[in-house]
Design an enzyme around this catalytic site. Structure first.
Site, PDB file in Angstrom:
ATOM      1  CB  CYS A   2      -0.692   0.205   1.328  1.00  0.00           C
ATOM      2  SG  CYS A   2      -1.956  -1.169   1.195  1.00  0.00           S
ATOM      3  NE  ARG A  27       4.465   1.609  -0.381  1.00  0.00           N
ATOM      4  CZ  ARG A  27       5.603   1.333   0.316  1.00  0.00           C
ATOM      5  NH1 ARG A  27       6.746   1.328  -0.253  1.00  0.00           N
ATOM      6  NH2 ARG A  27       5.547   0.828   1.718  1.00  0.00           N
ATOM      7  CD1 TRP A  76      -0.613  -6.164  -3.471  1.00  0.00           C
ATOM      8  CD2 TRP A  76      -0.800  -6.768  -1.421  1.00  0.00           C
ATOM      9  NE1 TRP A  76      -0.388  -7.435  -3.479  1.00  0.00           N
ATOM     10  CE2 TRP A  76      -0.368  -7.701  -2.176  1.00  0.00           C
ATOM     11  CE3 TRP A  76      -0.802  -7.130  -0.021  1.00  0.00           C
ATOM     12  CZ2 TRP A  76      -0.120  -9.123  -1.779  1.00  0.00           C
ATOM     13  CZ3 TRP A  76      -0.625  -8.431   0.646  1.00  0.00           C
ATOM     14  CH2 TRP A  76      -0.291  -9.207  -0.393  1.00  0.00           C
ATOM     15  CG  ASN A 102       2.135   0.684   4.118  1.00  0.00           C
ATOM     16  OD1 ASN A 102       3.412   1.051   3.943  1.00  0.00           O
ATOM     17  ND2 ASN A 102       1.862  -0.577   3.720  1.00  0.00           N
ATOM     18  N   GLY A 103       0.165  -1.212   6.415  1.00  0.00           N
ATOM     19  CA  GLY A 103       0.563  -1.915   7.412  1.00  0.00           C
ATOM     20  C   GLY A 103      -0.604  -3.073   7.725  1.00  0.00           C
ATOM     21  CD  GLU A 489      15.319 -13.467 -10.361  1.00  0.00           C
ATOM     22  OE1 GLU A 489      14.445 -13.924  -9.122  1.00  0.00           O
ATOM     23  OE2 GLU A 489      14.697 -12.128 -10.659  1.00  0.00           O
ATOM     24  CE  LYS A 493      11.819 -11.115 -12.109  1.00  0.00           C
ATOM     25  NZ  LYS A 493      12.467 -10.987 -10.807  1.00  0.00           N
ATOM     26  CD  GLU A 496       8.371 -11.836  -9.726  1.00  0.00           C
ATOM     27  OE1 GLU A 496       8.454 -11.296  -8.820  1.00  0.00           O
ATOM     28  OE2 GLU A 496       9.314 -11.609 -10.564  1.00  0.00           O
ATOM     29  CG  HIS A 512      16.322 -37.223  -8.356  1.00  0.00           C
ATOM     30  ND1 HIS A 512      16.553 -38.488  -7.945  1.00  0.00           N
ATOM     31  CD2 HIS A 512      17.407 -36.849  -8.138  1.00  0.00           C
ATOM     32  CE1 HIS A 512      17.828 -38.837  -8.050  1.00  0.00           C
ATOM     33  NE2 HIS A 512      18.422 -37.683  -7.985  1.00  0.00           N
ATOM     34  CE  LYS A 611      10.652  -2.829  -7.531  1.00  0.00           C
ATOM     35  NZ  LYS A 611      11.044  -4.123  -8.077  1.00  0.00           N
TER      36      LYS A 611
END
Ligand code: G6P
Length: 616
Positions: A2, A27, A76, A102-103, A489, A493, A496, A512, A611
């Site tokens: 947020c 955010r 968010w 925010n929180g 990574e 990517k 996402e 395996h 983010k």
């Protein structure tokens, strides 16, 4: 997550707030809202589900020009689905106060039940509405000022908050406070701004104050900034100068921030190594190591904590530190570390990696490690953020603001800092000879140009190739040694931003389990530079081919063995093994970008992500 922003001054309040929300949209972007107070004491709250642009459309026919003070929020969702009624700002039942937050208020249910018993009714499912109702309740029942009511209410709160509150009858004041969620105050010429980070502030002023935990800021028109603690004691005002420029926050001609950030890497890597790899590569030294020689000399183990992409950088850090410094390294997800029963000694160095410097789990892990006596070293990007302030020492990656939600330039910056960190420690502890250090140091200086070369030679090729793979529904990413975290990574990517399922695996582990998935519909991206595991990975490439899977291989220039087997080959220049992750990750960034673009996805703001993750 947020983003919150506030403004009091003579500019157009609505315009300043909307522009600020756009800067903070990384955010969170599932709903947005704004509260405006005019000089006649009228409080108007406008909210809309979806991105800030929706809020702007919604406000088009509203009177927004008469406001003299305002606060705004981009959300968010944590408590309650993304919707108009759950969007912030929330207001108190009598409509006197509006608040953005925010929180997370962890004890919100207890507080809510108590307020309901007192007759309060609620419009939303959010924890935030509980806070604004509580403040109003205290204000009315104690017949006190807004500041006192905020102080008392925050004493009741368990959890994290950055808040800003406005009051209908006080169009000259904003009260703001923080605990564990970031908040920056900008001091302009006759105006104040507040925001979750400095990006909405920089074009108005470079003078900022980073609020500390449990500090409350009183922003009053025509008066100097005041800070108090929850106990109403005066707090020190430490004004810092921003090192940020507006051009860093714009797309600079690129269609997306992500592509801009991918293409910025030659420069950001140069900024990252500037002053740290000197004398033509002979000297590699981080000040954070130099200033804490004793700690680094006595260290017997490193524990690296991080989340997301930063955790992948941490895994590369493990290979680097083990290879160069011969010290055991453990890598932990910060979210697991904090709730495990970590065994930490005072001879441990805990390294916390975080682009934003605000990730809640990483911050919590740092506090635990410090509490157990470890020396904590931070690797962050955002100057003035919480993690650099909580750690004992550290290094900034200096790659500039990363706006695209999927991390690219921050990842390569983190890996570069970890490489320089390992070399600095190796020099201090004598685990590498000056000659060995110089060899790598010299090569580091060539990396920005090599990255530039890869972008030039592969961008168009990857763009065309991605058309073939756009409709694949699953991908496997494989690598060994230093290329294993690169595979993780690369897969992250793709997930996402294109919402395609992708799994990263150490190539040898494929047999395996994941090998069962391979068929002609499941492409594998294999990272296979010429390193000491090259012969081994050639076998893995053969195993995929034998099962009909198509292969995209990232190989070292001149590789003719894998080129024969793979369907598509992306060549990168030869570098030492320890520097290969920076080089091999570039084509993977391009693959995910172009596949997502072909699928019509919003690469800069992928669904459900944010983010800066300031909640657990
Ligand atoms: C979020 C971001 C990721 C990032 C992770 C950790 O999930 O979307 O890109 O890697 O948080 O963030 P940090 O700021 O601590 O590196």
């Amino acid at each position: 997550m947020c983003g919150i922003v506030g403004y009091i001054g003579s500019g157009n309040v609505y315009d300043v707030l909307i522009k600020g929300l756009h800067r903070l949209e990384y955010r969170g972007y599932d709903s947005a809202g704004i509260a405006l107070v005019d000089d006649k004491g009228k409080l108007s709250v406008f909210k809309a589900k979806g991105k800030v642009a929706n809020l702007e459309s919604y406000c088009e026919d509203k009177n927004t020009d008469s406001a003299v003070v305002g606060i705004a929020h981009t959300r968010w969702a944590t408590h309650g689905e993304p919707s108009d009624h759950n969007a912030h700002p929330h207001y108190s039942e009598d409509g006197n106060l509006a608040l953005v937050h925010n929180g997370t208020i962890e004890n919100y249910q207890i507080l809510k039940d108590a307020l309901i018993q007192q007759g309060c009714t609620f419009q939303s499912e959010t924890d935030t509405e509980v806070l604004v109702q509580l403040i109003e309740y205290i204000k009315v029942h104690n017949n006190c000022s807004l500041l006192d009511a905020v102080r008392e209410a925050l004493k009741e709160v368990v959890g994290a908050y950055a808040i800003a509150v406005v009051e209908k009858d006080k169009p000259d004041t904003i009260i703001a406070a923080r605990k564990s969620s970031p908040l920056v105050i900008g001091i302009g010429d006759g105006e104040f701004l507040l925001a979750s980070d400095a990006t909405p502030i920089v074009e108005y002023t470079k003078d900022v104050v980073y609020l500390k935990d449990e500090e409350i800021a009183i922003l009053q028109r025509g008066k100097p900034l005041q800070l108090v603690t929850l106990e109403n004691e005066k707090a020190k005002i430490d004004v810092k100068t921003l090192q940020l420029s507006i051009s860093q926050l714009e797309k600079g001609g690129y269609p997306h921030f992500m592509l801009k950030e991918i293409f910025e890497q030659p420069k950001t890597l140069l900024d990252c190594i500037r002053g740290r790899v000197v004398d033509g590569g002979k000297q590699v030294m981080l000040n954070g190591v130099l200033d804490n020689k004793e700690q680094f000399l006595k260290a017997r183990r490193f524990v690296i904590v991080a989340c997301g992409t930063s955790w992948h950088a941490a895994l590369i850090g493990k290979y680097l530190l083990q290879d160069m410094c011969h010290i055991p390294v453990a890598v932990e997800y910060a979210s697991e570390f904090r709730y495990s029963k970590p065994v930490i000694y005072d001879t441990d160095i805990v390294i916390a990696i975080s682009q934003s410097g605000e990730t809640a789990d990483t911050l919590a892990a740092i506090k635990i490690a410090k509490g157990m006596g470890a020396f904590v070293y931070g690797v962050s990007n955002v100057v003035g953020s919480s993690i650099p302030r909580e750690t004992d020492s550290g290094t900034y990656i200096h790659v500039g603001p990363e706006i695209g939600v999927a991390s690219t330039k921050a990842f390569t910056g983190q890996v570069m800092v970890l490489t320089m960190l390992a070399l600095s420690i190796a020099q201090l502890r004598g685990t590498m000879t000056p000659h060995q250090i110089e060899e790598i140091g010299k090569e580091i200086l060539t990396i920005p140009d090599k990255v530039e070369g890869i972008l030039k030679s592969l961008n168009e090729k990857v763009k065309q190739m991605s058309l073939i793979y756009t409709y694949a529904r699953n991908f496997l990413y494989l690598g060994r040694g230093y290329s294993y975290p690169v595979a993780l990574e690369g897969a992250l990517k793709l997930k996402e931003i294109s919402y395609v399922h992708a799994e990263g695996y150490p190539a040898a582990e494929m047999k395996h389990g994941p090998i069962a998935l391979i068929d002609e519909e499941m492409p594998s991206v294999i990272i296979a530079p010429k390193d000491h595991l090259y012969d081994k990975i050639v076998n893995n490439v053969q195993q995929v081919k034998a099962r009909g899977g198509s292969i995209i291989a990232v190989v070292t220039e001149g590789d003719d063995l894998i080129s024969e087997i793979a369907d598509h080959v992306l060549e990168v220049p030869k570098v030492s093994e320890c520097l290969s992750p920076i080089i091999t990750s570039i084509p993977l960034q391009l693959i995910s970008y172009y596949i997502a673009i072909n699928k019509g996805k919003n690469v800069d703001m992928p669904r459900n992500l944010a983010k800066s993750v300031t909640v657990e």
